[in-house]
Design an enzyme around this catalytic site. Structure first.
Site, mmCIF file in Angstrom:
data_model
loop_
_atom_site.group_PDB
_atom_site.id
_atom_site.type_symbol
_atom_site.label_atom_id
_atom_site.label_comp_id
_atom_site.label_asym_id
_atom_site.label_seq_id
_atom_site.Cartn_x
_atom_site.Cartn_y
_atom_site.Cartn_z
ATOM 1 N N SER A 121 0.857 -1.177 -0.033
ATOM 2 C CA SER A 121 0.075 0.078 -0.095
ATOM 3 C C SER A 121 0.998 1.239 -0.076
ATOM 4 O O SER A 121 1.691 1.267 -0.932
ATOM 5 C CB SER A 121 -0.870 -0.040 1.177
ATOM 6 O OG SER A 121 -1.886 1.031 1.173
ATOM 7 N N ASP A 174 -4.497 -4.957 5.869
ATOM 8 C CA ASP A 174 -4.831 -5.679 4.783
ATOM 9 C C ASP A 174 -3.956 -6.594 4.225
ATOM 10 O O ASP A 174 -2.917 -6.308 4.229
ATOM 11 C CB ASP A 174 -5.220 -4.674 3.361
ATOM 12 C CG ASP A 174 -5.824 -5.316 2.257
ATOM 13 O OD1 ASP A 174 -6.498 -6.617 2.487
ATOM 14 O OD2 ASP A 174 -5.553 -4.888 1.250
#
Length: 348
Positions: free
Chosen positions: A168, A290
């Site tokens: 990310s 995540d």
């Protein structure tokens, strides 16, 4: 009471300056210190105002955002969030040290400003906790480019190994540093990078120019094969399925998972289910969790799992959660992950 994040807006557009300064001030955790109309004005105001985060338009007159970052960050290592249209220059700016980017809104859509501002405020919050190291990845890439990797043993290519990587914030450049010099006979790699639609195709094209492996944006039904890197398309989940003798990717739109679409957890969970022990999972820089549970599921199925270490992360969030829940076999820096990966593949 939490301290507010002090923000300086840098944008040459009168309209966008007005929108950003007004709308960002509505968020309770953000204080807008002011704005700058170009890079010269920004360079004057930054030492005076001492912002925590700068929002920056990539396309500006006189000095563009990329050159501005190259001049600014060595002297003032401030987290910068880019505000950009769909433009390849955003990746040059990220390579120059920007933390993240937000796509400019489509003004023809009624809710575009609201969703844009929510995303920008979230990215500003994440950026305020980021570690800024100007041109850090450039030195890593330079080091890797001097490394001569020997071909892997044929056995490591014949066992259907799947490599899955998730990242990310800070991941665009970190991922490049991992895969750039992997040889063209490397087992297939599936990548989920949290990135909006429109940018993933350009990102794949950028990687394809830099890497020895073939890199492209995934299309539903693509067969995973040695020498191929598939990037999950923005706004689509990507998971691994098996059809006959082939590993195939399925790209589809569904509800967000772990707050994201594409989601690293979706990819990792599918790899755990389908490839089981014949897989490698790599979780890299990013805020949140995540991919952590998915990586744990991969490890439980016998996969080898690698987490990016704290020292080389822009944001040590996803890898930290993965480590804390026991999902990581080994931690390594961006520079060392390719060596760790190849050593494991050669041992198969």
């Amino acid at each position: 009471m939490n301290k507010k994040i002090k923000v300086l807006v840098v944008d040459d557009s009168l309209f966008f300056r007005g929108v950003l300064t007004k709308k960002l001030a509505e968020f309770s955790n953000i204080e807008v210190l002011g704005y700058a109309r170009d890079a010269f004005e920004a360079k004057e105001k930054i030492p005076q105002l001492n912002p925590d985060v700068v929002t920056l338009d990539v396309e500006m007159p006189k000095v563009n955002g990329i050159e501005f970052l190259k001049q600014l960050l060595p002297e003032y290592p401030i987290p910068v969030v880019l505000v950009s249209s769909v433009n390849m220059n955003v990746f040059d700016a990220l390579a120059a040290g920007a933390v993240d980017f937000v796509r400019k809104p489509d003004l023809s859509k009624t809710d575009s400003i609201s969703s844009f501002m929510n995303e920008l405020a979230s990215k500003i919050t994440i950026a305020s906790r980021a570690k800024v190291t100007p041109n850090a990845h450039k030195s890593v890439i330079s080091t890797l480019s001097k490394t001569n990797f020997s071909p892997m043993k044929p056995s490591s290519l014949a066992n259907g190994t799947i490599i899955a990587l998730g990242a990310s914030t800070g991941g665009t450049e970190a991922t490049i540093s991992v895969i750039k010099d992997l040889p063209p006979d490397t087992p297939g790699i599936l990548v989920v990078q949290h990135m909006p639609s429109g940018f993933t195709k350009m990102y794949a094209e950028r990687l394809n120019r830099l890497c020895k492996m073939e890199v492209r944006e995934a299309v539903d039904g693509d067969i995973v094969k040695n020498g191929l890197v598939l990037i999950a398309p923005g706004d689509y989940h990507m998971k691994l399925v098996k059809i006959g003798p082939n590993f195939v990717v399925k790209c589809y739109q569904a509800e967000k998972v772990s707050g994201h679409r594409p989601s690293v957890d979706v990819l990792f969970n599918s790899v755990a289910e389908v490839a089981k022990k014949n897989a490698v999972g790599i979780i890299m820089t990013g805020m949140g969790r995540d991919g952590a549970q998915g990586l744990l599921n991969m490890r439980k199925q016998g996969a080898y799992t690698i987490g990016q270490n704290k020292e080389s992360c822009v944001v040590y969030g996803m890898p930290m959660v993965a480590k804390n829940i026991g999902a990581v076999c080994i931690e390594a820096s961006c520079e060392n992950i390719p060596h760790v990966l190849r050593k494991h593949l050669s041992s198969l």
